[in-house]
Structure formats: C-alpha cells, structure tokens
Design an enzyme around this catalytic site. Structure first.
Site, short mmCIF file in Angstrom:
data_model
loop_
_atom_site.label_atom_id
_atom_site.label_comp_id
_atom_site.label_asym_id
_atom_site.label_seq_id
_atom_site.Cartn_x
_atom_site.Cartn_y
_atom_site.Cartn_z
CG ASN A 1 0.50 5.42 14.15
OD1 ASN A 1 0.78 6.31 13.35
ND2 ASN A 1 1.22 4.32 14.26
CB ILE B 1 8.39 -4.91 11.14
CG1 ILE B 1 7.50 -5.93 10.43
CG2 ILE B 1 9.60 -5.56 11.76
CD1 ILE B 1 8.17 -6.69 9.28
CG ASN B 2 5.35 0.92 9.48
OD1 ASN B 2 4.58 0.52 8.59
ND2 ASN B 2 5.23 2.11 10.02
CB THR B 3 4.73 -1.78 5.38
OG1 THR B 3 5.01 -0.38 5.25
CG2 THR B 3 3.29 -1.96 5.84
CG ASN C 1 -0.30 0.66 2.43
OD1 ASN C 1 -0.28 1.89 2.55
ND2 ASN C 1 0.27 -0.14 3.32
CB VAL D 1 -2.72 4.72 2.49
CG1 VAL D 1 -3.70 5.75 3.05
CG2 VAL D 1 -3.45 3.46 2.07
N GLY D 2 -0.30 6.74 2.36
CA GLY D 2 0.33 8.04 2.62
C GLY D 2 -0.32 8.85 3.72
CG LEU D 3 1.08 8.72 7.25
CD1 LEU D 3 2.24 9.60 7.69
CD2 LEU D 3 0.57 7.89 8.42
CB CYS E 1 4.73 6.12 7.41
SG CYS E 1 3.71 6.07 5.92
#
Lengths: 303, 269
Positions: free
Chosen positions: A99, A191-193, A69, A71-73, A130
């Site tokens: 978050n 972990i994050n992505t 993804n 999405v970009g917050l 991110c």
C-alpha cells in the site's frame, strides 16, 4: 473441488481473500495464527517515500461494533521497507502487495517507482483515501481531478497491477471510481475508513489526538456493501471489496454485490485467524450451494 | 514434577478457548482461573493475554489483561481483572464454566534478574497482577534464584485494592502502602520507609501511570535500573495496528509488541 482462483490483470490470487493494509502488519505478526499461503494476498502497511512518525497517542477509540483510528501512516519509509522488510517477506507463498501513500504527487510517484523494481511485489494499492494525514492522502481521493492526477502520474512509472483504494467520504463514489479507471487503474479497492469522531462527555474533550479519525469494523459493512455495489455497476475494472468483513458470509455478500475479491481488515484484531477461516468458509459455501467456481458469485446479486 | 521436565516447549502465540474453572470475586475485581484443553505455550512474567468479550456490544475489541499466574501442569492461567468499563465488567461477571477466547502470550515480559541482584517489585492497584507470576518465574528459573529473595512493594488507595496478599507472601516479603493508611504505611509506594533501609539495584514496576512515573523518578534519582509495564490502549495487541504507541527515545513504539515492559531509559519520562 471448488475453483477459487481469481485472475486480475497481472495479478493472480489463489482465492479472493486478502488482508487490508494497516490491519495485518507485514504478515509476520500473524504467522503464528494464519497459514499465509492460504490467503490470496496480503496488503502490507501503508508505505510512504519518507519515514513518518504518525500522529500522537491516543490514536484509537472503540465504538459500538467498530473503532476509530488516527494512526497517521506511521512507517519507516519505502527504502527501509525495501532494505529490511521486503527480504523477510518476499518469499511468502502469497501475493505481497504494498500500500503506497504520499502527501504530494511526486512522493507517490517516487515511492511507486521504487516498488516497481521489486520482483516479488506484483501489485501496489494506491492509498488516496487515508483520512488521518493533514496533507494529501484523502485530499486526492475525494475529487475526480485529484484521483485522476495521482493515478495517471503513478501509472506512468508503475508497470504492474495498480489497485486504487477509494475513500467513502465522498458524495458519489462511482464517479471517483470512473475517474481512477480512466486514469489507468487496474482495479479499485473500497472502502477505506469513514471519517468519524468520538467525544468524552466527562472531560468534554475529543478522544482522539487528531479530533477526527477513520471508522472501521463490523459497523461499516452496510455502507461498504452499498458502495461496492454502486461502483461495480459503474466501472469495467475489477472491484476489491472491504469494510467490516468478519466472516465468510460477509465475504460472499461482497462478491455478490460485485467484488471480484475482498480484504479483511479490523476483524483481524478480534480474531487473528479470521482471514484463513474466511478463505475456507468461502469454499464451504460454494460446496453447499453447488458453486464450482468462486468467480460465478461475482456480481451474482439477484434483484 | 516429572512431567515438567518431559514437557515439550511451545513458543508460538496461540488462540485458545479456555473454560473458567475457578472464580474469586472482589469488590471491583475478579480472579479467574482458566483451563485450556491444549498445552499452554511458554509464558514469561509480564506478558499479557488478549481476551475476547462475548455478548457485550460496548466491547468490540479484545481486552488486554496481565497474566497473574500460570500452571503448566494443569494448563491453567489466572487472570486478575479489574472492573473498569463495560468490557471488563462483563468479564468479571462471567460464571465458572463459561468459555473465554484468549490470545496469548503477547508482548515482552520483564527482564530476568541476575543472581546477585537486590530486586524490588512495585505494584499499584491492579498493577500488582503480573508481579506474582514474574516472581514465580524468578524462583523457577534454571539459573540460581536471586540470593536476597523477592521483595514486593504493593500500593493501593485503601486495603480493598490489595487483593490476594497471601499469594504474594508465598513468593517473597511483602511491604504495603495505602493512601488512607488502612493497611501498611500511609502514603504512596514511593514514600515507603524501605527505600531508606533496603539495598535495591533493580526495580520492576506496574501500576497507574502517575505511580510508575513517580517510581521512575525515584529510580533515576538513586541511579537504580528500572523496568515499567505500560498499558496504553490497544486494538490488535500484536503490533499490527500501531494504535497503542508510546513516544520513546526511539520514536513511537507499540506497547503491545515492543513492550509492555520498557526500561525507563528508553522512555521520555
């Protein structure tokens, strides 16, 4: 009766199951499927100081056993959260954790300070990982000095439980975790992505509008498990494990690797009721294996 | 009929394990009738179901599928599924008796017309699917049914794309276009002669993006109220992941939660 309570500094979870930011909305989206009071906590969508429209469509590419993804917050900003969303969700019978993300240290600090004033939010998860925003986000999370700076600055204004979410897109995640710990983090989540990419061979174009995106889902679990194990050996603060957890067995594996609690992310999309099932499944595992307290499992890997 | 009035209404979203009880195969599509052991929640015309694809490593995520028909008495829903990629191919290949895990009903359906409206339901390709159930809900709605009846304008590339026409004819008048002229008038739906002869004040459209944009253009030119149903690629289907956004006059909106039905006045096209 299996004891499932997890006590972190200033944050008590009724069980180790939380839902990962960006995969569970504000909890409301899942209320028809999950009894939210059966969860240890919900970590709501990434919140920034100012409104963000996010990245253009297409934002998603399906991959074998996972998805990318970018999405970009996308979010309406911290003030909107406080005025409109917080009043609706503050009385959930679970921990509501926000978050917090930003593109510079001042923004992180300003947003965290506003959340600090909310009585019914016992913790924030600092998103320094991110991969989908050009400025900041992951930039802070991939160097020891970056994570130290942002964690230290937020620590000064934020007085409750400070969880720092780590990026897997680094050479040595244990060093990054140590830097967060030294700067005052109360826990680290990982972990994050994983930064990834998808290409359409027919059109010869990238599938995602931003070309690259973050990989999540069942496919990332082995990487996440390894990193949780490495980090939990390195730091003294609790580790929150996430990455591909799709069942109670997956969750148990993360606890054994050293996680004190876990988050469920992309699996919420495939089974919107999965978080409640994992919470129940952990208890069943404990009963079956004669474990009286879930905390006994943490770091219980037999080498 | 009696049980219809004694039914308790359920307005929650649900995850239901259905069993395929009937199946009809078409050239590149299949009609599945799914039966639930539990009571169905209330479903509006234009809402969709998110279907899990088991045993297909290329389909990790659910597949959003329009709800083609609902039978509350027998607790069945019909899904008309087009084979596009591996996931939908797998669904179309499922036999009668197979289980199907479905989340429903999702999204917002079409807006109910008023009594005096002259409505046209425009479908292209597999986009015809939700229009049948929507037409049925118009007829069954407690309010007086639309006095002039339901008109369908259905388009396909060839006659093979136009499935289950008898079902549509049971609900209203059916007008057809095909690109190759193999059925109905030759051309696109926007080129059909009914646009010049019929009085229309509300359009509901579902189909490929170019078709819906063309319909929206006609609607704008003629000043006709128009709703379209979008099918942006989704991950969660319930408004959590923010992947399926459409850039609208109100900013990026999730098609799964704010849509899939949008009035064209909200869109940028």
């Amino acid at each position: 009766m299996v004891k499932t309570e997890i006590k972190l500094k200033g944050l008590t979870l009724k069980n180790p199951v939380m839902t990962a930011s960006g995969t569970f909305g504000y909890g409301e989206e899942y209320a028809d499927f999950v009894d939210l009071s059966e969860l240890g906590g919900i970590i709501v969508k990434g919140t920034t100081l100012h409104h963000r429209e996010g990245n253009p469509y297409p934002r998603m590419a399906e991959t074998p056993m996972g998805m990318l993804n970018c999405v970009g917050l996308q979010n309406k900003g911290v003030d909107y959260f406080i005025e409109t969303i917080y009043p609706r969700i503050r009385h959930y019978d679970t921990n509501v954790i926000v978050n917090v993300s930003g593109s510079n240290i001042d923004d992180y600090v300003a947003a965290a300070a506003k959340i600090d004033a909310l009585d019914d939010v016992p913790a924030i998860e600092l998103n320094v990982s991110c991969p989908n925003v050009k400025q900041g986000g992951m930039a802070f999370g991939v160097t020891c000095s970056g994570i130290e700076q942002v964690t230290k600055a937020v620590r000064e204004v934020y007085h409750k439980h400070l969880m720092v979410k780590l990026s897997p897109n680094v050479t040595n995640i244990a060093e990054i975790a140590l830097a967060a710990e030294a700067a005052g983090a109360d826990s680290v989540s990982l972990i994050n992505t994983l930064l990834g990419m998808a290409i359409d061979a027919e059109t010869r174009k990238p599938v995602l509008s931003m070309v690259t995106g973050g990989l999540s889902g069942a496919c990332v679990k082995p990487v996440a498990l390894r990193m949780v194990w490495q980090v939990s050996k390195a730091v003294k603060i609790p580790v929150i494990g996430l990455g591909g957890i799709s069942s109670a067995t997956d969750a148990i594996e993360f606890l054994l690797a050293g996680a004190s609690a876990i988050q469920i992310g992309t699996a919420n999309f495939i089974d919107p009721a999965i978080s409640g099932k994992v919470a129940k499944g952990i208890v069943e595992y404990c009963e079956k294996h004669g474990v009286e307290d879930v905390n006994e499992l943490v770091g219980g890997l037999i080498l | 009929m009696k049980s219809r009035y004694l039914r308790l209404y359920v307005y929650m979203k649900a995850i239901i394990d259905f069993i395929i009880v009937e199946k009809q195969s078409f050239q590149r599509a299949a009609l599945l009738k799914l039966k639930s052991a539990t009571q169905l929640p209330e479903i509006a015309g234009g809402q969709f179901a998110n279907v899990r694809v088991d045993g297909c490593d290329k389909a990790y995520l659910r597949r959003p599928i329009s709800i083609h028909d609902v039978d509350y008495h027998n607790n069945t829903i019909d899904l008309l599924i087009q084979e596009k990629h591996e996931g939908t191919k797998k669904l179309c290949a499922l036999p009668v008796g197979a289980k199907l895990n479905v989340v429903l009903p999702l999204g917002n359906g079409f807006t109910m017309p008023e009594k005096d409206d002259n409505i046209l339901l425009v479908g292209g390709g597999i986009g015809i699917a939700p229009l049948l159930y929507f037409a049925k809900t118009i007829r069954k709605d407690a309010r007086p049914c639309v006095s002039t009846g339901v008109h369908f304008l259905l388009g396909g590339r060839t006659q093979d794309d136009l499935m289950l026409l008898d079902r549509f004819r049971n609900e209203g008048d059916v007008f057809i276009t095909t690109n190759d002229g193999s059925m109905g008038e030759k051309g696109f739906v926007t080129e059909h002669s009914l646009w010049n002869t019929k009085k229309i004040n509300k359009i509901y459209a579902c189909g490929p993006m170019p078709m819906m944009k063309a319909v929206a253009k006609v609607a704008r030119e003629k000043g006709i109220w128009c709703e379209v149903s979008l099918e942006n690629q989704m991950a969660c289907g319930i408004g959590a992941c923010l992947c399926c956004v459409e850039n609208t006059k109100e900013g990026n909106l999730c098609v799964c939660k704010e849509g899939p039905v949008f009035n064209i006045e909200r869109l940028l096209w």
